[in-house]
Design an enzyme around this catalytic site. Structure first.
Site, PDB file in Angstrom:
ATOM      1  N   GLY A  37      32.591  38.496  56.039  1.00 19.13           N
ATOM      2  CA  GLY A  37      33.966  38.960  56.158  1.00 19.13           C
ATOM      3  C   GLY A  37      34.621  39.144  54.808  1.00 19.13           C
ATOM      4  N   SER A  40      39.432  35.487  50.284  1.00 16.94           N
ATOM      5  CA  SER A  40      40.460  35.573  49.264  1.00 16.94           C
ATOM      6  C   SER A  40      39.849  36.237  48.041  1.00 16.94           C
ATOM      7  CB  SER A  40      40.995  34.186  48.911  1.00 16.94           C
ATOM      8  OG  SER A  40      39.952  33.337  48.532  1.00 16.94           O
ATOM      9  N   SER A  43      34.766  39.930  49.134  1.00 13.21           N
ATOM     10  CA  SER A  43      33.939  39.854  50.336  1.00 13.21           C
ATOM     11  C   SER A  43      33.028  38.631  50.265  1.00 13.21           C
ATOM     12  CB  SER A  43      33.089  41.117  50.473  1.00 13.21           C
ATOM     13  OG  SER A  43      33.909  42.267  50.545  1.00 13.21           O
ATOM     14  N   ASP A 149      46.587  23.513  50.622  1.00 20.18           N
ATOM     15  CA  ASP A 149      46.485  24.488  51.717  1.00 20.18           C
ATOM     16  C   ASP A 149      45.627  23.922  52.850  1.00 20.18           C
ATOM     17  OD1 ASP A 149      47.201  26.827  52.939  1.00 20.18           O
ATOM     18  OD2 ASP A 149      45.670  28.050  51.990  1.00 20.18           O
TER      19      ASP A 149
END
Length: 485
Positions: A37, A40, A43, A149
């Site tokens: 996919g 950040s 790929s 995060d």
């Protein structure tokens, strides 16, 4: 099934790429198997290390990406050596791309598993995942690092069920034992109150996010997920700490664990080490109880992949990797993410990057990342505010203001019908005049109300900030005088 193959692989494990391997072309060292996919900055691919046959994740990042953030992520990963933190093996430069080789977690992210199974987790499963996650946080915090995060999308599971912290694109390090940060950074719904208020924060900001993540695993989404992120940003610091929608459905130990994580005063919030001794965590069962989750998610993924392949025409099959959603939470092409500053959201398949699913909820749950231009927050010291009070504007407000300017408000079709600031609410409550409007006019008026609401909220915040700033300056002045003595 892949999970069984990986568990039974007798080959030795890759610990770190040798100098000889790093001097070769990456294609000589790895076989790239499939695209997982978009993460950040680039790929993410699944690959096999030729010498050991170990499966790894490779993030390929164009060099024009934000190299400062990428270097920060690599630096954080290089310094970490814990079974509960995704491992970093090495990096390559190939043409115009940087290749980052890292640990592959075949179970995918916790959020992926919930999505694939269409079912939330039970208490035993949550306790086991939280136990591993707390061990990872204990390690990071001991190393004076803040993840910043924490959420289900950034907790990955190995094929054996070990939870590992991933995505260090926004992680930071405390360089002084008393240092606190004051940048708005993280994912809005998971943000600790002190992070939103920009009053400085330390490692226990991760503990608040972990409490929100526990609710997310139990209920499928974090508190306030149904509302606009900007409203949530104002509600989180001012409202009482969130809890379960129906606390009576959960054990007293689980509810107590959540309450200890979601203490608004960071000075009173428990640490990762303390929470590892909580009865809810100490009663956690072994990682083996997660295997049925992993197998069920893997089966569902295979079913969806097969169904997708049957629907694709032969000449289109070469595009399956780019269109497939279920191999991970993928970035939507031309996505409608209007509410995130830097999309670092959901991770998948052990790729230490961020994957974003294209459902409606996830478009509101990306990572807000706001740094000072000179990156002075990386010194670990609290920044003094010397600007006049009327100029003070929290970073997240500037962000939403930029989004409003970018997408604009509806264009006027008449001098009075579309500008929300010119529309006066009828004092008598009589809205019968709406019957004379067309559907398009009513819809246009409705669409114009949100920008109007955001402007009014911003005005209120400016008034509050104007009162708050002199008090903060007085406190800072007293602290400086005390230090001088």
């Amino acid at each position: 099934m892949e999970t069984v193959q990986l568990r039974n692989n007798p080959r030795r494990h890759l610990k770190k790429l040798s100098e000889e391997s790093l001097n070769k072309q990456p294609e000589e060292v790895f076989d790239v198997l499939e695209k997982l996919g978009e993460g950040s900055y680039g790929s993410v691919y699944k690959a096999s290390h030729k010498e050991t046959s170990q499966i790894v994740a490779i993030k390929q990042i164009p060099v024009e990406s934000d190299l400062q953030e990428i270097i920060k992520e690599i630096s954080i990963m290089q310094q970490c050596d814990s079974p509960h933190v995704v491992k970093y093996y090495g990096s390559y430069f190939k043409n115009t791309d940087l290749w980052i080789v890292m640990e592959f977690c075949g179970g995918g992210s916790v959020s992926d598993i919930i999505r694939l199974r269409k079912q939330t987790l039970n208490e035993d499963e949550i306790a086991t995942i939280l136990q591993s996650t707390l061990k990872g946080l204990e390690y990071l915090h001991f190393m004076r690092k803040i993840h910043r995060d924490i959420k289900a999308g950034n907790i990955l599971l190995s094929c054996e069920g070990t939870a590992k912290l991933a995505d260090f694109g926004v992680a930071g390090q405390l360089t002084d034992t008393m240092a606190k940060r004051n940048t708005v950074i993280g994912t809005p719904f998971w943000m600790a109150p002190e992070v939103i208020q920009e009053i400085g924060y330390n490692c226990v900001a991760d503990i608040w996010s972990l409490g929100i993540t526990a609710i997310e695993m139990a209920e499928g989404k974090p508190p306030y997920a149904e509302i606009h992120p900007m409203r949530a940003i104002f509600m989180i610091p001012s409202n009482p700490p969130p809890t379960f929608r129906k606390p009576e459905l959960w054990s007293k130990d689980f509810v107590d664990f959540i309450n200890l994580c979601l203490v608004k005063n960071p000075e009173l919030r428990s640490s990762a080490t303390e929470l590892l001794q909580h009865p809810f965590i100490k009663a956690a069962k072994g990682e083996s109880i997660l295997r049925h989750l992993l197998n069920a998610a893997q089966d569902e993924k295979l079913k969806r992949t097969e169904l997708k392949q049957r629907e694709v025409e032969p000449e289109e099959k070469e595009n399956v990797n780019e269109d497939e959603v279920d191999v991970g939470t993928m970035v939507q092409a031309g996505g409608k993410d209007l509410n995130t500053m830097k999309e670092l959201g959901m991770m998948s398949e052990g790729a230490d990057g961020t994957m974003v699913e294209k459902d409606k909820l996830e478009t509101q749950m990306g990572t807000m990342l706001i740094n000072d231009e000179d990156e002075e927050e990386e010194t670990g010291t609290m920044k003094q505010c010397t600007e006049p009070a009327q100029q003070a504007k929290p970073s997240f407000l500037e962000y939403f203001e930029q989004k409003e300017n970018q997408f604009g408000t509806p264009e006027k079709t008449s001098p009075t019908s579309t500008d929300p600031s010119e529309w006066k609410i009828p004092l008598n409550g009589d809205y019968s005049f709406l019957k004379d409007w067309s559907v398009a006019e009513v819809q246009l008026k409705l669409n114009s109300l949100d920008p109007m609401m955001e402007r009014e909220i911003e005005e209120i915040h400016h008034k509050y900030q104007a009162k708050r700033q002199p008090i903060l300056e007085a406190i800072e002045s007293k602290k400086r005088r005390q230090q001088n003595f």
